[in-house]
Enzyme design. Structure first.
Site, PDB file in Angstrom:
ATOM      1  N   TRP A  57       0.831  -1.223   0.000  1.00  0.00           N
ATOM      2  CA  TRP A  57       0.000   0.000   0.000  1.00  0.00           C
ATOM      3  C   TRP A  57       0.854   1.258   0.000  1.00  0.00           C
ATOM      4  O   TRP A  57       0.391   2.343  -0.274  1.00  0.00           O
ATOM      5  CB  TRP A  57      -0.974  -0.009   1.192  1.00  0.00           C
ATOM      6  N   ASP A  58       2.146   1.089   0.310  1.00  0.00           N
ATOM      7  CA  ASP A  58       3.082   2.220   0.302  1.00  0.00           C
ATOM      8  C   ASP A  58       2.971   2.991  -1.014  1.00  0.00           C
ATOM      9  O   ASP A  58       3.026   4.220  -1.048  1.00  0.00           O
ATOM     10  CB  ASP A  58       4.539   1.727   0.426  1.00  0.00           C
TER      11      ASP A  58
ATOM     12  N   GLU B  19       0.470  -3.537  12.781  1.00  0.00           N
ATOM     13  CA  GLU B  19       0.630  -4.988  12.593  1.00  0.00           C
ATOM     14  C   GLU B  19       1.027  -5.723  13.876  1.00  0.00           C
ATOM     15  O   GLU B  19       1.279  -6.922  13.843  1.00  0.00           O
ATOM     16  CB  GLU B  19       1.663  -5.244  11.478  1.00  0.00           C
TER      17      GLU B  19
ATOM     18  N   LYS C  15       2.035   0.029  16.437  1.00  0.00           N
ATOM     19  CA  LYS C  15       3.249   0.050  15.619  1.00  0.00           C
ATOM     20  C   LYS C  15       3.354   1.350  14.810  1.00  0.00           C
ATOM     21  O   LYS C  15       4.402   1.983  14.740  1.00  0.00           O
ATOM     22  CB  LYS C  15       3.235  -1.147  14.671  1.00  0.00           C
ATOM     23  N   GLN C  16       2.250   1.724  14.172  1.00  0.00           N
ATOM     24  CA  GLN C  16       2.287   2.876  13.259  1.00  0.00           C
ATOM     25  C   GLN C  16       0.892   3.470  13.175  1.00  0.00           C
ATOM     26  O   GLN C  16      -0.077   2.841  13.604  1.00  0.00           O
ATOM     27  CB  GLN C  16       2.752   2.426  11.885  1.00  0.00           C
TER      28      GLN C  16
HETATM   29  O1  IFM Z   1       3.644  -1.497   4.074  1.00  0.00           O
HETATM   30  C1  IFM Z   1       4.534  -1.457   5.141  1.00  0.00           C
HETATM   31  C2  IFM Z   1       3.789  -1.787   6.403  1.00  0.00           C
HETATM   32  O2  IFM Z   1       2.778  -0.838   6.651  1.00  0.00           O
HETATM   33  C3  IFM Z   1       4.722  -1.838   7.562  1.00  0.00           C
HETATM   34  N1  IFM Z   1       5.782  -2.773   7.315  1.00  0.00           N
HETATM   35  C4  IFM Z   1       6.543  -2.498   6.113  1.00  0.00           C
HETATM   36  C5  IFM Z   1       5.656  -2.442   4.900  1.00  0.00           C
HETATM   37  C6  IFM Z   1       6.475  -2.078   3.657  1.00  0.00           C
HETATM   38  O3  IFM Z   1       7.006  -0.809   3.789  1.00  0.00           O
END
Ligand code: IFM
Length: 999
Positions: free
Chosen positions: A581-582, A720, A817-818
């Site tokens: 999704w990046d 995640e 995590k984010q």
């Molecule tokens: O897409 C990301 C994910 O959100 C977090 N881990 C790394 C992936 C790739 O950058």
């Protein structure tokens, strides 16, 4: 050959010089040699610009040059009023400033009034010409003066001064003041009054206009100001009046090298290098430049800290530096230096979308290596590498005490897949290095050579890559020779290209030659920056890091076909080049606003894999399209299913099965692209299909409970650390938006029944929002987990909290995590509860580890939206340095492209508060008080818009009419711009003298 001071003993990319007195002694001089040198300089790629007060007939008539390029010959004439480009067919007017009738009249009035003023003091003058935009008053009219050679400047000055004194005029300075006063009285507010000792001239323009125009032209050509040479003969003052050539020293020329071949009676003027010697010396200087180019002198970097990043022999971070210095053109990525090769950090080349292997093993194919040049063998060799951010050209110097080797390389953004290298090396070493080397992964490469062209091809499990390269080696000077190599890559994911596929294109490249490729590549990059300018005045280090980040994003995708933009782009092997999704929600927005064609290519990658996504949905028993969490060649999911943790234990990876929000992210990307570009064809065609098929997926995946609510069970959200979870707010709200947006599509491909169903599901989806707290619960049950603030477990962020605390602990705790809930506020501010940003920031930000590089930039954007500018800046600074300082210790595997993109998100969506809409741009600028300005340029629906926001002032301009909404007020902006001031009340208001027009 005459020697010159060190300052000019180098290759320049452009020369801008005065004509009369600098290049020629007078208007009748023979110019045969000069013509030849200038034409050849253009052939060898130098831009040449002549500046003169006189008209075309005089300069072109005397010079008569007819160059062929790739360097351009420009004539900036009539004291800044006209610019001509000269090619084989002669001069063509490029730009001209024509006086209006009123200005013409005012010039006449001013000149006559000045002559009267002189006459009143007893000084007889003459109006010697009335040429375009200026009037020239001869202070020593014929027959008093017998055509003195201009070179005899001392005699001329003495004579003029004596004449002026006799009239009670103190000197030239006062004569100029008299003319200035006349011009003002005649209504010429911005008249340019100058003197060359012999005349006083009143004009609308002067040499400063020429210089500004020419430096602007050179900037659009990608020529850095520090590689420009400016030549003249009158920089120092003449009789108290600034020398006429000093007018060329405009601010834009601050980094140029300036030489004078004149007598300069008043001595040196900083920063002019005094060469003396008049036109013969200047001719020798031109010849010296030509000789350097003939001997293959390498282009030099203008080490302007605002636009370059240098690395000096950083052995410890070797592999990370390789990633930082990757040259990518959207189709090809090249990492690793040219002058040093190391077994532990081998060079690598990747082709976009070219994968090898099956399933989770699918990996970017390592391609033949084109950029290794002969390198010094001693271990003391130190390597300096400079990345020019303006043009993404790498300049390398290796010093092994005995010899200095240098190399310059580029990956052509004008012809993606084409590469060029020029290197200086010790005699005999150049041909020792073959043009193509097999990658170090041990894969079989087939190779051959035909007519001096080397080729090499590598088969992938399907398709493959074929590279062809040729090189020539020629002597430069004494112990040094030049190696020049050109290469072409043909990559095909279906069929291995035949050697001729690459060799054919190489012939075109060879015909063009290194200088031509260098020129067009520079120009293409300049055009990119022209559409994507980024300036942060007041924080030069952040500005440079942000340009570095944006530059890599601008480099990651081509303008046509499809763009498979992996998490690390083409800058390294991490994540095996898989697309996440990046690409859709981080990289695409930046490109939609700055390089729309490249954003379209990112979407095209998804469009071409829609069938695979339909099949994946079907295999799950769902309708619509289920895009994979990790994607590569086929569009089937390639996420690894397990990995070893630190203890060697094999742990399952469930993101491939459960991180379904990517489905909504693809739909969001399609809609966002349309908001920026207004691309109707895409919106009605492929875009509508993406939105509809993703909506079908959500509608069939949602589960109804007896209370009538709809749920998405068993997913992984952006955070995640927690898996699987039910009703992840991010996933559910994104799905809700997706369903509603698709239901509103104007297309026959969606039935009325479907629309109704989608709206019903959207309305029923739970989103975890609690109006009492103003907060979204990240997923069902999150609030019941152990409360844990990151500050309590680590003094610094980012941290990998799962490694620090163990996966079981983080799973049971409120450790994020984010950005997850906050990602909603970032992507869909109109879909979340109004005013809920602050509460969710307060709650989630202290719980977020920033364990993914995707996180801090998004937080920076949101903190800026919330007006917490100090915190926003801190996280913006961290994101901008994430790879430059290798803050995650993973940069060696490639740059975190989404993080790079999020720097722009923070500046555009955060600090400037930009939102694209179908018929307007929304702005809400918040600029920290110690930034003097934040400036961004982007495109909206084809119009180029520049926003310059200062702490209390905003200037917007566009290349055509656009609507901008600020503080609920809609304004029309066009080329004349819009200015607003921040009033005490915190509201933006137009300033009094504005051209704004509320509509
Ligand atoms: O897409 C990301 C994910 O959100 C977090 N881990 C790394 C992936 C790739 O950058």
């Amino acid at each position: 050959m005459l020697t010159f001071p060190a300052a000019v003993r180098r290759r320049f990319e452009a020369i801008v010089f005065d004509w009369d007195g600098t290049a020629v002694p007078d208007r009748h001089a023979d110019t045969t040699d000069l013509r030849r040198v200038l034409e050849q300089l253009c052939t060898h790629g130098m831009h040449v610009a002549i500046v003169s007060g006189t008209h075309l007939g005089n300069v072109d008539g005397q010079l008569g040059a007819r160059p062929a390029g790739p360097g351009t010959l420009l004539l900036a004439l009539n004291r800044g009023s006209e610019v001509y480009v000269v090619d084989r067919d002669g001069p063509h007017l490029l730009d001209g400033r024509v006086a209006t009738t009123a200005e013409d009249h005012a010039l006449d009035t001013a000149a006559v009034a000045a002559r009267h003023a002189f006459a009143a003091r007893g000084l007889r003058t003459e109006l010697v010409s009335t040429r375009l935009n200026r009037r020239k008053i001869d202070l020593i009219p014929e027959p008093d003066w017998h055509d003195p050679p201009k070179a005899d400047i001392d005699r001329l000055l003495d004579a003029v001064t004596a004449r002026l004194h006799a009239a009670g005029i103190e000197g030239l300075r006062e004569a100029v003041a008299i003319a200035q006063a006349s011009a003002r009285e005649a209504g010429l507010a911005d008249a340019r009054v100058t003197s060359d000792a012999k005349h006083v001239e009143i004009g609308l323009t002067d040499k400063s206009d020429s210089a500004r125009w020419l430096l602007g032209f050179l900037q659009r050509e990608g020529v850095a100001p520090g590689t420009v040479l400016i030549g003249g003969d009158e920089f120092g003052p003449l009789g108290g009046v600034p020398g006429s050539d000093s007018l060329m020293l405009v601010a834009e020329a601050a980094r140029a090298t300036v030489v004078s071949v004149g007598k300069e009676p008043a001595g040196g003027l900083d920063p002019v290098v005094l060469l003396g010697g008049g036109p013969p010396r200047f001719g020798a200087l031109l010849l010296d430049q030509l000789e350097r180019r003939r001997r293959g002198a390498l282009p030099e970097a203008d080490e302007d800290p605002a636009w370059t990043i240098a690395f000096d022999g950083d052995a410890e971070r070797e592999r990370a530096v390789h990633a930082l210095l990757t040259l990518a053109d959207g189709r090809l990525g090249t990492r690793g230096p040219s002058l040093v090769s190391s077994a532990t950090a081998p060079p690598a080349v990747y082709a976009a979308g070219l994968y090898d292997g099956e399933g989770p093993e699918t990996t970017l194919l390592a391609c033949p290596v084109w950029h290794q040049a002969p390198h010094p063998s001693t271990s003391e060799a130190t390597l300096r590498q400079v990345l020019d951010l303006r043009t993404f050209v790498v300049h390398e110097t290796s010093n092994d005490a005995a010899t200095i080797h240098r190399a310059v390389r580029l990956s052509s953004v004008t012809r993606p897949g084409a590469v060029a290298l020029r290197a200086e090396c010790a005699r005999g070493a150049g041909s020792a290095c073959p043009p193509l080397l097999a990658p170090t992964d041990g894969r079989a490469a087939e190779e051959g050579s035909t007519d001096g062209t080397a080729w090499m091809r590598i088969a992938a499990s399907e398709g493959g890559v074929t590279a062809a390269a040729s090189q020539r080696v020629y002597p430069a000077h004494r112990d040094v020779e030049v190696l020049e190599r050109l290469g072409v890559y043909a990559a095909d994911p279906v069929q291995l290209p035949a050697p001729d596929a690459a060799r054919g294109r190489l012939v075109d490249l060879e015909q063009a030659g290194f200088e031509h490729l260098f020129h067009e590549h520079r120009r293409t990059w300049a055009a990119r920056w022209e559409d994507a300018y980024l300036g942060i005045e007041g924080d030069p280090e952040l500005e440079r890091s942000a340009r570095f980040a944006l530059g890599h994003v601008l480099a990651c995708a081509p303008d046509d076909g499809e763009a498979a933009v992996g998490a690390r782009g083409l800058t390294g092997p991490a994540y095996r080049g898989h697309v996440f999704w990046d690409a859709d929600v981080f990289v695409l927005p930046v490109l939609a606003a700055t390089r729309p064609a490249a954003a379209r290519a990112i979407l095209e990658y998804r469009v071409r894999r829609l069938d695979a996504a339909r099949a994946a949905a079907g295999a799950e028993g769902h309708a619509g399209a289920r895009f994979p969490w990790e994607s590569a060649r086929t569009g089937r999911d390639v996420t690894p299913q397990s990995a070893s943790d630190r203890t060697g234990r094999v742990v399952p990876i469930r993101t491939g099965a459960l991180e379904v929000h990517v489905v909504g992210c693809v739909a969001w990307a399609a809609a966002h692209y349309v908001d920026w570009t207004g691309d109707r064809d895409f919106a009605a065609g492929a875009g509508a299909r993406l939105l509809a098929e993703t909506a079908r997926y959500w509608a069939s995946r949602a589960r109804r409970t007896p209370d009538g609510r709809a749920h998405l069970y068993g997913v992984i959200g952006p955070d995640e650390y927690h898996e699987p979870v039910d009703d992840n707010a991010f996933t559910n709200v994104l799905a809700r938006w997706n369903l509603r947006r698709a239901a509103a599509l104007d297309t026959d491909a969606i039935t009325a029944t479907e629309r109704d169903e989608w709206r019903r599901v959207a309305d029923a989806l739970v989103d975890g929002y609690d109006p009492a707290t103003g907060r979204y619960e990240q997923f069902a049950g999150f609030d019941g987990l152990e409360p844990l603030m990151i500050a309590d477990v680590s003094p610094r962020r980012p941290i990998a909290a799962d490694l620090l605390l163990g996966p079981e602990r983080v799973r049971a705790a409120q450790v994020v995590k984010q950005a997850d809930v906050l990602m909603l506020h970032h992507l869909l501010p109109g879909e979340v509860a109004a005013g809920s940003l602050t509460q969710n920031l307060d709650y989630y930000e202290p719980r977020t580890a920033h364990g993914s590089s995707l996180s801090p930039g998004v937080h920076a954007a949101l903190l800026a939206r919330a007006g917490r500018l100090d915190a926003a800046r801190e996280l913006l600074g961290l994101t901008a340095r994430i790879d430059l300082d290798d803050l995650t210790d993973t940069t060696a595997g490639g740059l975190h492209l989404a993080a790079m993109a999020s720097v722009w998100h923070a500046l555009a969506f955060g600090f400037l508060g930009i939102r694209p809409h179908a018929d307007h741009i929304e702005l809400d600028p918040r600029v920290p008080s110690d930034w003097s300005a934040l400036e961004l340029r982007f495109r909206h629906h084809g119009r180029r818009i520049t926003i310059r926001a200062e702490p209390e002032r905003l200037i917007a301009s566009a290349d055509g009419p656009v609507s901008i909404v600020i503080g609920g007020q809609r304004y029309r902006v066009d080329t004349s711009g819009l200015r607003l001031m921040l009033r005490g009340s915190g509201h933006w208001r137009p300033t009094a003298q504005l051209n704004e027009e509320a509509v």
